[in-house]
Scaffold this active site. Structure first.
Site, PDB file in Angstrom:
ATOM      1  N   CYS A   1     -20.604  -1.290  -2.651  1.00 46.91           N
ATOM      2  CA  CYS A   1     -20.780  -2.093  -3.864  1.00 46.91           C
ATOM      3  C   CYS A   1     -22.037  -1.749  -4.655  1.00 46.91           C
ATOM      4  CB  CYS A   1     -20.786  -3.577  -3.502  1.00 46.91           C
ATOM      5  SG  CYS A   1     -19.222  -4.194  -2.864  1.00 46.91           S
TER       6      CYS A   1
ATOM      7  N   LYS B   1      -0.771   3.549   7.262  1.00 43.83           N
ATOM      8  CA  LYS B   1      -1.566   2.327   7.321  1.00 43.83           C
ATOM      9  C   LYS B   1      -0.687   1.089   7.360  1.00 43.83           C
ATOM     10  CE  LYS B   1      -5.350   1.818   4.736  1.00 43.83           C
ATOM     11  NZ  LYS B   1      -6.228   1.492   3.585  1.00 43.83           N
TER      12      LYS B   1
ATOM     13  N   GLU C   1     -19.925  -7.700   3.477  1.00 44.70           N
ATOM     14  CA  GLU C   1     -19.391  -7.097   4.689  1.00 44.70           C
ATOM     15  C   GLU C   1     -20.167  -7.621   5.887  1.00 44.70           C
ATOM     16  OE1 GLU C   1     -18.367  -2.961   4.712  1.00 44.70           O
ATOM     17  OE2 GLU C   1     -18.465  -2.861   2.538  1.00 44.70           O
TER      18      GLU C   1
ATOM     19  N   GLU D   1     -14.524 -10.486  -6.542  1.00 44.40           N
ATOM     20  CA  GLU D   1     -14.845 -10.894  -5.170  1.00 44.40           C
ATOM     21  C   GLU D   1     -16.354 -10.815  -4.954  1.00 44.40           C
ATOM     22  OE1 GLU D   1     -16.082  -8.700  -2.795  1.00 44.40           O
ATOM     23  OE2 GLU D   1     -15.860  -6.818  -3.888  1.00 44.40           O
TER      24      GLU D   1
ATOM     25  N   ASP E   1       0.853  -1.186   0.000  1.00 42.46           N
ATOM     26  CA  ASP E   1       0.000   0.000   0.000  1.00 42.46           C
ATOM     27  C   ASP E   1       0.892   1.239   0.000  1.00 42.46           C
ATOM     28  OD1 ASP E   1      -3.243   0.372   0.873  1.00 42.46           O
ATOM     29  OD2 ASP E   1      -1.973   2.143   1.031  1.00 42.46           O
TER      30      ASP E   1
ATOM     31  N   THR F   1     -13.566  -4.588  -8.419  1.00 37.11           N
ATOM     32  CA  THR F   1     -14.735  -4.575  -9.299  1.00 37.11           C
ATOM     33  C   THR F   1     -14.481  -3.580 -10.419  1.00 37.11           C
ATOM     34  OG1 THR F   1     -16.186  -5.117  -7.448  1.00 37.11           O
ATOM     35  CG2 THR F   1     -17.219  -4.190  -9.414  1.00 37.11           C
TER      36      THR F   1
ATOM     37  N   LEU G   1     -17.707 -10.808  -1.591  1.00 42.04           N
ATOM     38  CA  LEU G   1     -17.663 -10.755  -0.136  1.00 42.04           C
ATOM     39  C   LEU G   1     -18.773  -9.869   0.399  1.00 42.04           C
ATOM     40  CD1 LEU G   1     -13.805 -10.263   0.337  1.00 42.04           C
ATOM     41  CD2 LEU G   1     -15.091 -12.413   0.271  1.00 42.04           C
TER      42      LEU G   1
END
Length: 433
Positions: free
Chosen positions: A261, A35, A153, A149, A30, A121, A151
């Site tokens: 999303c 972070k 949340e 993906e 990253d 995406t 996924l």
């Protein structure tokens, strides 16, 4: 295998941690020094149930590492996952600048065969764009794969470790073999690993999210109709959800979908349709219905108080777009807050996880309560915007004592109407009598 994950946002961190959990050696990259430093020290940067435990374990076992230097980890990698943001641009199209910028860097850094995987995406055709961008500077052998993906949340770890399907978009047998080997521990129970071309894989992600958004908007339309006809949406939901052609999931009415999303993907698919001169009428309606649904509860509140809300104080339970996450992107609660503030309402809020993110987003224009009951103090009514489990069976005696009047506007249909009537509450929900 040795895996590099570029991007440590929600998808990147879950992806990297879960790959490490099955014995792979994963390095997450990253550009955010702060972070990376926090993650390297074991400080997880997102809230996701079940993630922190395996994150700490794999960090300690040195299967999971973090760096800002992509160059130092490329040579040893077998597969490079791009888990980068693709936010909507000003016109609604997915912005690919982060993906293509990393692809440009990879063109300079690659010196042997690698599989580059688009996990983000992305619109149809992105795999081709990434491949062309890398090929501008690297003339060796490599493959670009689409691996969307799916996924959710709040249950992302379970979704990754036990996926209902894995979609791999590539025409390269070499890449198919490598990706199949990587995912073999996750599909041992027989759930399908589906191989298709890159464009179909890219469209599959958008089609899946847009269809689920369609179910939500359809049910919200049914809920609105129920209110006008005197029908009960819970009964309708059970009646149609028992049909296995329809299914029970995503049929709960509410105050609209949000998150990272559905809004973005519906908008991006609409823009992709426009780019080939196709009028995607159903999806346009889905988006319009969702925007209207976000203000539906405010309209109910306005009708009850006679549209004169200035000077009122209201409490809101729930800020995240859904429970078990701190994600507030496109959260209906934020739209409700904005509308009520503009009408002169003072607002007190409580959410188990999302309040720090909301404070960074909107500052101190609302009061952040220390618990769900403190938020109610001297409020004219309670508004429920997120269906956290702890809101489902509250102490109604405390609610009664804290509120000025026993008034609840429930955007998630948490309580039984007859029970609320017996308790003496004025109670409005979505699509119910």
């Amino acid at each position: 295998m040795k895996i590099v994950v570029v991007g440590t946002g929600y998808v990147g961190l879950v992806t990297g941690t879960c790959f490490a959990e099955t014995g792979n050696f994963v390095t997450c990259v990253d550009i955010d020094n702060r972070k990376v430093d926090k993650l390297s020290k074991g400080e997880i940067t997102i809230y996701e149930p079940g993630l922190e435990k395996i994150f700490i374990r794999n960090l300690k076992e040195s299967r999971l590492k973090f760096t800002t230097d992509l160059k130092t980890v490329i040579d040893t990698a077998d597969i490079i996952f791009l888990c980068l943001p693709t936010p909507p641009g000003e016109n609604g199209e997915a912005d690919l600048k982060y993906v293509l910028n990393v692809a440009d860097q990879l063109g300079e850094l690659l010196n042997s065969y690698k599989v580059i995987v688009n996990k983000s995406t992305v619109p149809v055709g992105t795999a081709k764009l990434v491949k062309a961008k890398i090929a501008e500077k690297y003339k060796g052998d490599f493959d670009v794969v689409s691996n969307p993906e799916f996924l959710r949340e709040g249950v992302a770890v379970e979704d990754f470790m036990k996926p209902d399907r894995v979609v791999i978009g590539t025409s390269s047998q070499k890449a198919i073999d490598l990706m199949s080997s990587l995912y073999s521990p996750y599909v041992r129970q027989g759930n399908p690993l589906i191989i298709m071309d890159e464009s179909s894989s890219e469209l599959t992600k958008y089609a899946a999210n847009s269809f689920l958004a369609t179910k939500i908007s359809f049910m919200n339309e049914i809920a609105q109709l129920c209110e006008k006809l005197g029908a009960d949406v819970d009964s309708v939901r059970k009646g149609i959800g028992s049909d296995d052609r329809i299914g029970k999931r995503f049929l709960f009415p509410g105050i609209g979908y949000g998150g990272s999303c559905f809004p973005k993907d519906v908008q991006a698919l609409l823009k992709s349709s426009e780019s080939v001169d196709y009028d995607f009428k159903i999806l346009s309606a889905v988006e319009k219905v969702n925007e209207c649904q976000k203000i539906h509860l405010v309209q109910k509140i306005g009708r009850y108080f006679g549209d004169n809300l200035s000077g009122k104080k209201m409490a809101i339970w729930g800020l995240a777009f859904k429970p078990n996450t701190d994600d507030i992107r496109e959260a209906p609660a934020l739209e409700i807050i904005k509308l009520l503030i503009n009408k002169g309402v003072t607002i007190s809020v409580y959410d188990p996880e999302a309040m720090p993110n909301v404070k960074r987003e909107i500052g101190d224009i609302v009061h952040y309560a220390s618990n769900q009951y403190d938020a109610l103090s001297a409020a004219d009514c309670l508004i429920i915007a997120t269906e956290w489990s702890e809101f489902r069976t509250p102490d109604f005696d405390i609610i009664s004592k804290q509120l000025k009047e026993k008034i609840i506007f429930d955007g998630r249909n948490l309580f039984e109407i007859e029970h609320m009537r017996k308790l003496g509450f004025y109670y409005e929900s979505i699509g119910r009598k």
